[in-house]
Design a protein around this motif. Sequence first.
Motif, PDB file in Angstrom:
ATOM      1  N   GLU A   1       0.796  -1.227   0.000  1.00 19.77           N
ATOM      2  CA  GLU A   1       0.000   0.000   0.000  1.00 19.77           C
ATOM      3  C   GLU A   1       0.827   1.276   0.000  1.00 19.77           C
ATOM      4  OE1 GLU A   1      -3.857  -0.360   2.460  1.00 19.77           O
ATOM      5  OE2 GLU A   1      -2.408  -1.592   3.570  1.00 19.77           O
ATOM      6  N   VAL A   2       2.078   1.219   0.486  1.00 19.68           N
ATOM      7  CA  VAL A   2       2.856   2.446   0.672  1.00 19.68           C
ATOM      8  C   VAL A   2       4.294   2.235   0.207  1.00 19.68           C
ATOM      9  CG1 VAL A   2       1.445   3.210   2.613  1.00 19.68           C
ATOM     10  CG2 VAL A   2       3.473   1.825   3.057  1.00 19.68           C
ATOM     11  N   SER A   3       5.001   3.342  -0.001  1.00 20.50           N
ATOM     12  CA  SER A   3       6.407   3.278  -0.405  1.00 20.50           C
ATOM     13  C   SER A   3       7.294   2.971   0.796  1.00 20.50           C
ATOM     14  CB  SER A   3       6.832   4.611  -1.017  1.00 20.50           C
ATOM     15  OG  SER A   3       6.848   5.627  -0.017  1.00 20.50           O
ATOM     16  N   HIS A   4       8.568   2.700   0.517  1.00 22.45           N
ATOM     17  CA  HIS A   4       9.521   2.443   1.604  1.00 22.45           C
ATOM     18  C   HIS A   4       9.609   3.651   2.536  1.00 22.45           C
ATOM     19  CE1 HIS A   4      11.068  -1.407   0.247  1.00 22.45           C
ATOM     20  NE2 HIS A   4      11.226  -0.927  -0.984  1.00 22.45           N
TER      21      HIS A   4
ATOM     22  N   VAL B   1      -3.300  -4.438   3.244  1.00 30.31           N
ATOM     23  CA  VAL B   1      -2.352  -5.393   3.823  1.00 30.31           C
ATOM     24  C   VAL B   1      -2.596  -5.539   5.321  1.00 30.31           C
ATOM     25  CG1 VAL B   1       0.089  -5.870   4.271  1.00 30.31           C
ATOM     26  CG2 VAL B   1      -0.606  -4.820   2.105  1.00 30.31           C
ATOM     27  N   SER B   2      -2.507  -6.761   5.806  1.00 28.97           N
ATOM     28  CA  SER B   2      -2.491  -7.031   7.242  1.00 28.97           C
ATOM     29  C   SER B   2      -1.217  -7.802   7.536  1.00 28.97           C
ATOM     30  CB  SER B   2      -3.714  -7.849   7.675  1.00 28.97           C
ATOM     31  OG  SER B   2      -4.885  -7.053   7.665  1.00 28.97           O
ATOM     32  N   GLY B   3      -0.426  -7.279   8.436  1.00 31.77           N
ATOM     33  CA  GLY B   3       0.840  -7.931   8.751  1.00 31.77           C
ATOM     34  C   GLY B   3       1.309  -7.557  10.137  1.00 31.77           C
ATOM     35  N   GLY B   4       2.457  -8.087  10.506  1.00 30.98           N
ATOM     36  CA  GLY B   4       3.011  -7.813  11.822  1.00 30.98           C
ATOM     37  C   GLY B   4       3.277  -9.097  12.579  1.00 30.98           C
ATOM     38  N   PRO B   5       3.660  -8.988  13.846  1.00 31.11           N
ATOM     39  CA  PRO B   5       3.999 -10.176  14.636  1.00 31.11           C
ATOM     40  C   PRO B   5       2.887 -11.210  14.711  1.00 31.11           C
ATOM     41  CG  PRO B   5       4.806  -8.207  15.723  1.00 31.11           C
ATOM     42  CD  PRO B   5       3.977  -7.743  14.567  1.00 31.11           C
ATOM     43  N   MET B   6       1.620 -10.771  14.703  1.00 30.97           N
ATOM     44  CA  MET B   6       0.520 -11.737  14.786  1.00 30.97           C
ATOM     45  C   MET B   6       0.628 -12.764  13.667  1.00 30.97           C
ATOM     46  SD  MET B   6      -0.325  -8.369  15.206  1.00 30.97           S
ATOM     47  CE  MET B   6      -1.305  -7.870  13.802  1.00 30.97           C
ATOM     48  N   TYR B   7       1.044 -12.309  12.490  1.00 34.24           N
ATOM     49  CA  TYR B   7       1.082 -13.171  11.314  1.00 34.24           C
ATOM     50  C   TYR B   7       2.366 -13.978  11.229  1.00 34.24           C
ATOM     51  CZ  TYR B   7      -3.077 -10.634  10.064  1.00 34.24           C
ATOM     52  OH  TYR B   7      -4.345 -10.099  10.091  1.00 34.24           O
ATOM     53  N   TYR B   8       3.519 -13.337  11.523  1.00 28.30           N
ATOM     54  CA  TYR B   8       4.740 -14.147  11.422  1.00 28.30           C
ATOM     55  C   TYR B   8       4.920 -15.084  12.609  1.00 28.30           C
ATOM     56  CZ  TYR B   8       7.380 -10.350  13.975  1.00 28.30           C
ATOM     57  OH  TYR B   8       7.853  -9.399  14.852  1.00 28.30           O
TER      58      TYR B   8
ATOM     59  N   VAL C   1       4.368  -2.163   3.027  1.00 27.45           N
ATOM     60  CA  VAL C   1       5.216  -1.587   1.979  1.00 27.45           C
ATOM     61  C   VAL C   1       5.027  -2.291   0.633  1.00 27.45           C
ATOM     62  CG1 VAL C   1       7.215  -3.100   2.332  1.00 27.45           C
ATOM     63  CG2 VAL C   1       7.559  -0.732   1.554  1.00 27.45           C
ATOM     64  N   LYS C   2       5.241  -1.549  -0.424  1.00 27.37           N
ATOM     65  CA  LYS C   2       5.187  -2.115  -1.772  1.00 27.37           C
ATOM     66  C   LYS C   2       6.540  -2.744  -2.104  1.00 27.37           C
ATOM     67  CE  LYS C   2       1.913   1.367  -3.505  1.00 27.37           C
ATOM     68  NZ  LYS C   2       1.740   2.517  -4.421  1.00 27.37           N
ATOM     69  N   THR C   3       6.625  -4.034  -1.988  1.00 23.52           N
ATOM     70  CA  THR C   3       7.856  -4.750  -2.314  1.00 23.52           C
ATOM     71  C   THR C   3       7.572  -6.242  -2.396  1.00 23.52           C
ATOM     72  OG1 THR C   3      10.187  -5.101  -1.686  1.00 23.52           O
ATOM     73  CG2 THR C   3       8.574  -5.095   0.084  1.00 23.52           C
ATOM     74  N   LYS C   4       8.426  -6.944  -3.133  1.00 21.98           N
ATOM     75  CA  LYS C   4       8.349  -8.403  -3.163  1.00 21.98           C
ATOM     76  C   LYS C   4       9.564  -9.013  -2.493  1.00 21.98           C
ATOM     77  CE  LYS C   4      10.294  -8.477  -7.858  1.00 21.98           C
ATOM     78  NZ  LYS C   4      10.079  -8.882  -9.267  1.00 21.98           N
ATOM     79  N   GLU C   5      10.426  -8.142  -1.943  1.00 21.66           N
ATOM     80  CA  GLU C   5      11.639  -8.591  -1.264  1.00 21.66           C
ATOM     81  C   GLU C   5      11.549  -8.234   0.218  1.00 21.66           C
ATOM     82  OE1 GLU C   5      14.052 -10.307  -2.469  1.00 21.66           O
ATOM     83  OE2 GLU C   5      13.737 -10.163  -4.633  1.00 21.66           O
ATOM     84  N   PRO C   6      11.227  -9.186   1.102  1.00 20.52           N
ATOM     85  CA  PRO C   6      11.094  -8.885   2.529  1.00 20.52           C
ATOM     86  C   PRO C   6      12.324  -8.216   3.137  1.00 20.52           C
ATOM     87  CG  PRO C   6      10.227 -11.060   2.061  1.00 20.52           C
ATOM     88  CD  PRO C   6      10.895 -10.595   0.800  1.00 20.52           C
ATOM     89  N   ALA C   7      13.509  -8.614   2.696  1.00 19.85           N
ATOM     90  CA  ALA C   7      14.730  -8.069   3.292  1.00 19.85           C
ATOM     91  C   ALA C   7      14.881  -6.577   3.060  1.00 19.85           C
ATOM     92  CB  ALA C   7      15.949  -8.804   2.747  1.00 19.85           C
ATOM     93  N   THR C   8      14.296  -6.055   1.968  1.00 21.44           N
ATOM     94  CA  THR C   8      14.430  -4.618   1.701  1.00 21.44           C
ATOM     95  C   THR C   8      13.823  -3.796   2.829  1.00 21.44           C
ATOM     96  OG1 THR C   8      12.357  -4.564   0.426  1.00 21.44           O
ATOM     97  CG2 THR C   8      14.401  -4.926  -0.799  1.00 21.44           C
ATOM     98  N   GLU C   9      12.675  -4.243   3.330  1.00 19.24           N
ATOM     99  CA  GLU C   9      12.033  -3.448   4.382  1.00 19.24           C
ATOM    100  C   GLU C   9      12.719  -3.626   5.724  1.00 19.24           C
ATOM    101  OE1 GLU C   9       9.643  -0.347   5.226  1.00 19.24           O
ATOM    102  OE2 GLU C   9      10.188  -1.271   3.315  1.00 19.24           O
ATOM    103  N   GLY C  10      13.331  -4.793   5.934  1.00 22.79           N
ATOM    104  CA  GLY C  10      14.131  -4.952   7.142  1.00 22.79           C
ATOM    105  C   GLY C  10      15.310  -3.988   7.154  1.00 22.79           C
ATOM    106  N   LEU C  11      15.926  -3.831   5.993  1.00 20.39           N
ATOM    107  CA  LEU C  11      17.056  -2.908   5.875  1.00 20.39           C
ATOM    108  C   LEU C  11      16.613  -1.458   6.044  1.00 20.39           C
ATOM    109  CD1 LEU C  11      18.873  -4.672   2.909  1.00 20.39           C
ATOM    110  CD2 LEU C  11      19.772  -4.406   5.233  1.00 20.39           C
ATOM    111  N   VAL C  12      15.415  -1.129   5.578  1.00 19.50           N
ATOM    112  CA  VAL C  12      14.878   0.218   5.784  1.00 19.50           C
ATOM    113  C   VAL C  12      14.576   0.444   7.265  1.00 19.50           C
ATOM    114  CG1 VAL C  12      12.871   1.704   5.370  1.00 19.50           C
ATOM    115  CG2 VAL C  12      13.962   0.504   3.459  1.00 19.50           C
TER     116      VAL C  12
END
Length: 511
Positions: free
Chosen positions: A108-111, A176-183, A341-352
């Motif tokens: 839904e959103v940019s980095h 999008v719904s995400g966060g600790p509940m899901y992982y 975030v709009k991405t298909k690479e999970p690691a990108t948002e971890g790095l952000v």
Amino acid sequence: MKKQYLVATILLLSTTLAQAEEQSGLAAFGAGLDGFMANIFGWFVDLIFFSVPLGEVSFPLIVGWLLVAALVFTFYFGFIQFRHIGLSLDIVRGKYTDPNPAVKEEGEVSHFQALATALSGTVGLGNIAGVGAALAIGGPGATFWMIMVGLFGMATKFVECTLGVKYRTILPSGAVSGGPMYYLSRGMAERGMGGFGKVLAVGFALMCILATFGAGNMFQGNQAFAVMSSTFSIPTDYSIFFGIGLAFLVGMVIIGGMPRIATVTEKVVPFMALLYITMSVIVLVANFNHIGAAFGEIFTGAFTGAGVAGGFIGALIQGLKRATFSNEAGVGSAAIAHSAVKTKEPATEGLVALLEPFIDTVVICTMTALVITISGVNTVANLQTQALTGVDLTRAAFMETAPIFQYFLAVAVLLFAFSTMISWSYYGLKAWTYLFGEGKGGEMIYKLIFLVFVVIGTIVQFSFVIDFSDAALFAMAIFNIIGLYFLMPIVKKEVNSFIARVKSGEIKKYK
């Protein structure tokens, strides 16, 4: 139509609260609620903030829980927060985002918007009042340990936000719904511990909702009015009108969901951070000849703790507490925002996401600490004669350079409180929908309850209710970090794959 309905509901509920305050005393109701909660849930607060004595002071074990996790993740990922800081900055600046408008990625959103939203939830009153409290108790030396913990906490944010994207849910609407509940539920299920993961996820979601209404809502409104009232001499009788106005502004943002929240935070966060940092820089420039001495006090005090309760241990504990309480690394809240975030690479948002503790703690909290130290208002004599602590200490420090700064500080506090509210409303909403299901009706019920608590928070004075919500906030970290330990090998696989493809050129750099 929904906007008009929400506005009408806010006004109706606020009017009802105002009438209740006049006729039966809402403040008295708040006091009664406070005492009731203390009798029923006092054990919970004592358990979460259980402390062990260390000399003249006590050390909360929950702080150690967060600190140990930050150290473990820092070493496990080979100090990733320092090795790939350049890559993190490139990602948040959009250099790895395909500029072709035909290429649409889920999210839904940019980095940058995700980072701004998460920062708006962590950069708040803790950076002003919390640092003031830390230095009042732990002296300038607490700043050194605050910085150290902020640097290590960057690794924790990296882990939880990478997992947030990897295990998020994309709804048919595109939301999008995400966060600790899901992982916690899905990630642990992949490792053959689905039942245990479900327990962790439900526990986290419950604590998140409780923390949202207290620490992320009532406390923010309460303290914002307190600062505005003392700065502009606003009578406490007008708190209801302040609460109505604040609820109206918050409602206008949260009704639009994550895209609207992200749009607002990407503008508000840079502005409020720039305002506060500019004030701090002016103080530092005006007192340039004292900066060296201030750093000397910070470094010396970190290892001697001269003049503060508990000496070295006292300074260490206050620095650890402020850093962990401020940037929320390990609490799991930021992973909810970053999941959108709009991405298909999970690691990108971890790095952000690893940039958050640096901005929140290493930059903004340190700015506050330097202003207080340079001003000299945190001398033992001043603290004893004027009883300065928290936001009053920070305000007094700024006013030493220019009295007009108290007005800019009041505006900064209001913006910090507002941005924290809208971010935490989203965190609580996602925990709510995880427990009770997705749907417009359920979401509206949650949002209306949240807005009612905005008004209540500005009217009544709570004590235990705030302690309880703080305990819920850090209980989130217990559920979250247990899962992070089990899931960190998955994160290592993700980030190693991403970095290898960046180095090989398989993942393009567009700008």
